[in-house]
Write a protein that holds these residues in place. Structure first.
Motif, PDB file in Angstrom:
ATOM      1  N   LEU B 170       0.831  -1.210   0.000  1.00 30.45           N
ATOM      2  CA  LEU B 170       0.000   0.000   0.000  1.00 30.45           C
ATOM      3  C   LEU B 170       0.861   1.254   0.000  1.00 30.45           C
ATOM      4  O   LEU B 170       0.554   2.237  -0.679  1.00 30.45           O
ATOM      5  N   ALA B 173       2.241   1.594  -3.413  1.00 29.81           N
ATOM      6  CA  ALA B 173       1.173   2.047  -4.308  1.00 29.81           C
ATOM      7  C   ALA B 173       0.910   3.536  -4.083  1.00 29.81           C
ATOM      8  O   ALA B 173       0.761   4.303  -5.034  1.00 29.81           O
ATOM      9  N   SER B 176       3.323   5.825  -5.776  1.00 26.05           N
ATOM     10  CA  SER B 176       3.228   6.034  -7.221  1.00 26.05           C
ATOM     11  C   SER B 176       1.923   6.703  -7.615  1.00 26.05           C
ATOM     12  O   SER B 176       1.861   7.395  -8.614  1.00 26.05           O
ATOM     13  N   ASN B 177       0.844   6.527  -6.847  1.00 23.05           N
ATOM     14  CA  ASN B 177      -0.439   7.103  -7.252  1.00 23.05           C
ATOM     15  C   ASN B 177      -1.390   7.158  -6.056  1.00 23.05           C
ATOM     16  O   ASN B 177      -2.301   6.345  -5.921  1.00 23.05           O
ATOM     17  N   PRO B 179      -3.919   9.281  -5.151  1.00 20.10           N
ATOM     18  CA  PRO B 179      -5.357   9.438  -5.358  1.00 20.10           C
ATOM     19  C   PRO B 179      -6.041   8.115  -5.740  1.00 20.10           C
ATOM     20  O   PRO B 179      -7.175   7.858  -5.335  1.00 20.10           O
ATOM     21  N   MET B 180      -5.325   7.278  -6.489  1.00 17.51           N
ATOM     22  CA  MET B 180      -5.910   5.997  -6.895  1.00 17.51           C
ATOM     23  C   MET B 180      -6.058   5.066  -5.688  1.00 17.51           C
ATOM     24  O   MET B 180      -7.055   4.352  -5.556  1.00 17.51           O
ATOM     25  N   VAL B 181      -5.073   5.069  -4.810  1.00 21.76           N
ATOM     26  CA  VAL B 181      -5.167   4.247  -3.600  1.00 21.76           C
ATOM     27  C   VAL B 181      -6.384   4.665  -2.781  1.00 21.76           C
ATOM     28  O   VAL B 181      -7.144   3.822  -2.296  1.00 21.76           O
ATOM     29  N   ALA B 182      -6.578   5.980  -2.670  1.00 22.16           N
ATOM     30  CA  ALA B 182      -7.731   6.475  -1.925  1.00 22.16           C
ATOM     31  C   ALA B 182      -9.025   6.073  -2.614  1.00 22.16           C
ATOM     32  O   ALA B 182      -9.985   5.656  -1.951  1.00 22.16           O
ATOM     33  N   ALA B 183      -9.042   6.150  -3.946  1.00 14.05           N
ATOM     34  CA  ALA B 183     -10.262   5.824  -4.688  1.00 14.05           C
ATOM     35  C   ALA B 183     -10.624   4.351  -4.561  1.00 14.05           C
ATOM     36  O   ALA B 183     -11.742   3.958  -4.848  1.00 14.05           O
ATOM     37  N   LEU B 184      -9.658   3.527  -4.126  1.00 14.26           N
ATOM     38  CA  LEU B 184      -9.959   2.111  -3.923  1.00 14.26           C
ATOM     39  C   LEU B 184     -10.318   1.822  -2.465  1.00 14.26           C
ATOM     40  O   LEU B 184     -10.439   0.663  -2.070  1.00 14.26           O
ATOM     41  N   GLY B 185     -10.458   2.874  -1.666  1.00 11.33           N
ATOM     42  CA  GLY B 185     -11.002   2.676  -0.333  1.00 11.33           C
ATOM     43  C   GLY B 185      -9.995   2.688   0.805  1.00 11.33           C
ATOM     44  O   GLY B 185     -10.324   2.268   1.920  1.00 11.33           O
ATOM     45  N   VAL B 186      -8.772   3.156   0.549  1.00 12.25           N
ATOM     46  CA  VAL B 186      -7.774   3.180   1.616  1.00 12.25           C
ATOM     47  C   VAL B 186      -7.622   4.609   2.140  1.00 12.25           C
ATOM     48  O   VAL B 186      -7.475   5.544   1.357  1.00 12.25           O
ATOM     49  N   ASP B 187      -7.676   4.756   3.445  1.00 14.15           N
ATOM     50  CA  ASP B 187      -7.509   6.071   4.058  1.00 14.15           C
ATOM     51  C   ASP B 187      -6.041   6.470   3.975  1.00 14.15           C
ATOM     52  O   ASP B 187      -5.209   6.075   4.782  1.00 14.15           O
TER      53      ASP B 187
END
Ligand SMILES: Nc1ncnc2c1ncn2[C@@H]1O[C@H](COP(=O)(O)OP(=O)(O)OP(=O)(O)O)[C@@H](O)[C@H]1O
Ligand SMILES: [Mg+2]
Lengths: 233, 307
Positions: B170, B173, B176-177, B179-187
């Motif tokens: 995580l 991830a 590298s990106n 906003p994408m990690v957040a968009a997949l549900g990770v705070d």
């Protein structure tokens, strides 16, 4: 399950969305259509709560999810309520392996790693490869698998077949049809008119940040002037 | 210069390199995950050294001091994050640079007020006094060897966590990106606080360990910070592995340069100007190396971001 009402949003000082409305019921496939730059991706970002992280914000409107308002919540909180995003440009994590891409953000539910690998056997063959090393088609499968493993009740796909070879494209459409048959709701953005018409229950067209037409695929087929005005370039 | 001295300097360079790595690891992740430039990261290193010095003086035991300094460094880092840094994430880099530079000035001053301007000395722990014999007639201080080993062990542990756990995936991830990690549900903010706290503690750890071989003084974090930035740029921002390789490289270049350059200049110049130009050239060497590496690989040795 999802209702977007009169959404307005923009980046910095430039407003991109003025009045976008759409709705999706459980098990439905709804496609957002419109020419390049009309605000389809921005709509997705706005309802997913991603605009603040990208220098934008929602100016007005309502986004309801299962009856409750989700506007203003942070992106991770929205996603955790069951919205699974397959973003424009795939955006797989380049420095993670295929397996890590799939499992790092996974949440428990009916979608498990073996099920996703059965859906996309190619991902199993490349499990140890880095995301950056995959072909475009494999990255797209990975992005879909990654979203499925968060166990969403609504899958959002932004241009999931763009730039892919016809064979891979057909494979993705087949998977989407299968997901629909299993009862998953899907919000689709795609320029592939034929496939969209076959899969969708409902279409929404946006033009310069406003939803200007919506209806069933048959209604669009019966109104060539609509696609002439809003879709053809 | 003899090969023996060269060997000693190379070891010193590696030892300095692992200290740099401990500071750079947190810096690169914080920059990578949150796109946040934290100039005040060197302050954590200074704070670690001062805490180590104070606790050692109070308890009479270096080991107890180490044990106490680590959690306090962690808390200090989290407090800074809470008070200052979290208000800066959404701002542009200039605002971050200015605000965190302000933190450096304030904390350097605070340290002066609490501990005074005079450098503090911390004795080497009794257990690690003396030297180890590398070959007949050639010894290297045991304490430096201990730093090298502790640094390598920490790097190994960090590698395990970052490369082999889901949490580490995580973090990578996020680097590298995000906003994408957040968009997949990770705070992502919670993830970041964790990264930030660990980074602060690692820098504090480096400070405590460096205390017995350096003089502990206000501003001691600033030079380390500059080199740590060179390290993360060479290694590729957000890459722990890159930071490790680059830290050893910079440690070696810096240390060997300082001892070899004056001798090299002696081949062309009289002793006194040779010493001066040698020293001047040596301090430029890391930056020349950085320019060379960036010309070859513009995004560093191990680029992390897409595109
Ligand atoms: N991050 C951004 N910052 C500023 N403006 C942006 C940003 N992203 C998109 N825009 C602008 O917003 C408008 C709508 O873009 P958006 O990506 O939503 O369109 P789209 O309908 O998805 O187009 P496409 O079919 O090309 O994907 C465009 O004019 C674009 O230039
Ligand atoms: Mg788009």
């Amino acid at each position: 399950m999802l209702r977007v009402d009169s959404l307005a949003a923009g980046y910095g000082h430039s407003q991109v969305l003025f009045d976008v409305s759409l709705g999706i019921n459980a098990g439905q496939v709804v496609t957002l259509m419109g020419r390049n730059g009309m605000g389809k991706t921005t709509t997705v970002r706005a309802l997913m709560g991603m605009l603040p992280a990208l220098g934008g914000r929602v100016l007005a409107g309502r986004v309801g999810w299962q009856g409750a308002s989700i506007i203003g919540q942070p992106a991770h909180a929205i996603a955790r309520q069951g919205l699974g995003l397959v973003p424009e440009g795939r955006q797989v994590f380049p420095t993670l392996t295929v397996l890590e891409n799939l499992t790092a953000t996974a949440r428990p539910g009916p979608w498990t790693l073996p099920r996703v690998l059965a859906l996309f056997p190619r991902l199993g063959e490349r499990a140890g490869n880095l995301g950056a090393r995959l072909s475009g088609g494999e990255q797209q499968m990975l992005a879909i698998g990654r979203a499925l493993l968060t166990n969403p009740s609504l899958l959002i796909l932004d241009e999931a077949t763009e730039g892919l070879a016809p064979l891979i494209r057909a494979e993705i459409w087949a998977v989407l049809a299968q997901l629909k048959a299993e009862g998953l709701a899907i919000l689709l953005i795609d320029k592939n008119l034929g496939a969209v018409m076959r899969l969708s229950d409902h279409l929404v067209i946006i033009e310069k940040g406003r939803s200007v037409w919506s209806g069933a695929p048959e209604a669009l087929a019966a109104a060539p002037e609509v696609s002439q005005t809003y879709l053809h370039v | 210069m003899s090969t023996q001295l060269l060997l000693i300097q190379a070891l010193n360079g590696l030892q300095f390199g692992v200290l740099l790595f401990l500071v750079a690891a947190g810096l690169t992740l914080v920059f990578g995950v949150m796109d946040f430039i934290n100039l005040a990261h060197g302050v954590q290193y200074m704070l670690g050294a001062y805490l180590g010095a104070s606790f050692a003086a109070a308890t009479g035991s270096f080991w107890l001091a180490l044990l106490l300094a680590l959690p306090v460094a962690l808390l200090a880092g989290l407090a800074l994050e809470w008070l200052v840094f979290r208000h800066l994430y959404a701002r542009d880099h200039l605002a971050q640079v200015l605000a965190t530079f302000g933190v450096i000035l304030s904390l350097n001053q605070l340290v002066r007020m609490v501990w005074g301007s005079a450098p503090l000395q911390v004795p080497v722990p009794a257990l690690l006094e003396g030297g180890i014999q590398l070959m007949p007639g050639l010894t290297w201080p045991t304490y430096r060897a201990a730093i090298l080993l502790a640094g390598l062990a920490t790097a190994g542990l960090l590698w395990l966590v970052v490369e082999r756990t889901r949490l580490g995936a995580l973090v990578r991830a996020g680097a590298s990106n995000a906003p994408m990690v957040a968009a997949l549900g990770v705070d992502i903010h919670r993830l970041f606080m964790l990264v930030f706290g660990c980074g602060a503690m690692l820098a504090g750890f480096a400070g405590v360990m460096a205390a017995p071989i350096l003089s502990v003084e206000p501003g001691m974090g600033d030079t380390v910070l500059i080199l740590a930035f060179v390290v993360i740029v060479i290694g590729g921002i957000g890459s722990v592995r890159g930071a490790f390789i680059a830290a050893l490289l910079v440690g070696l270049i810096e240390t060997l340069g300082r001892s070899l350059m004056p001798d090299l200049m002696r081949l062309f110049l009289a002793p006194s100007p040779a010493r001066q130009t040698g020293a001047a050239l040596a301090s430029m060497l890391v930056y020349v190396a950085m320019a060379g590496i960036l010309a070859w690989r513009p995004r560093g040795l191990f680029p992390v971001r897409a595109g």
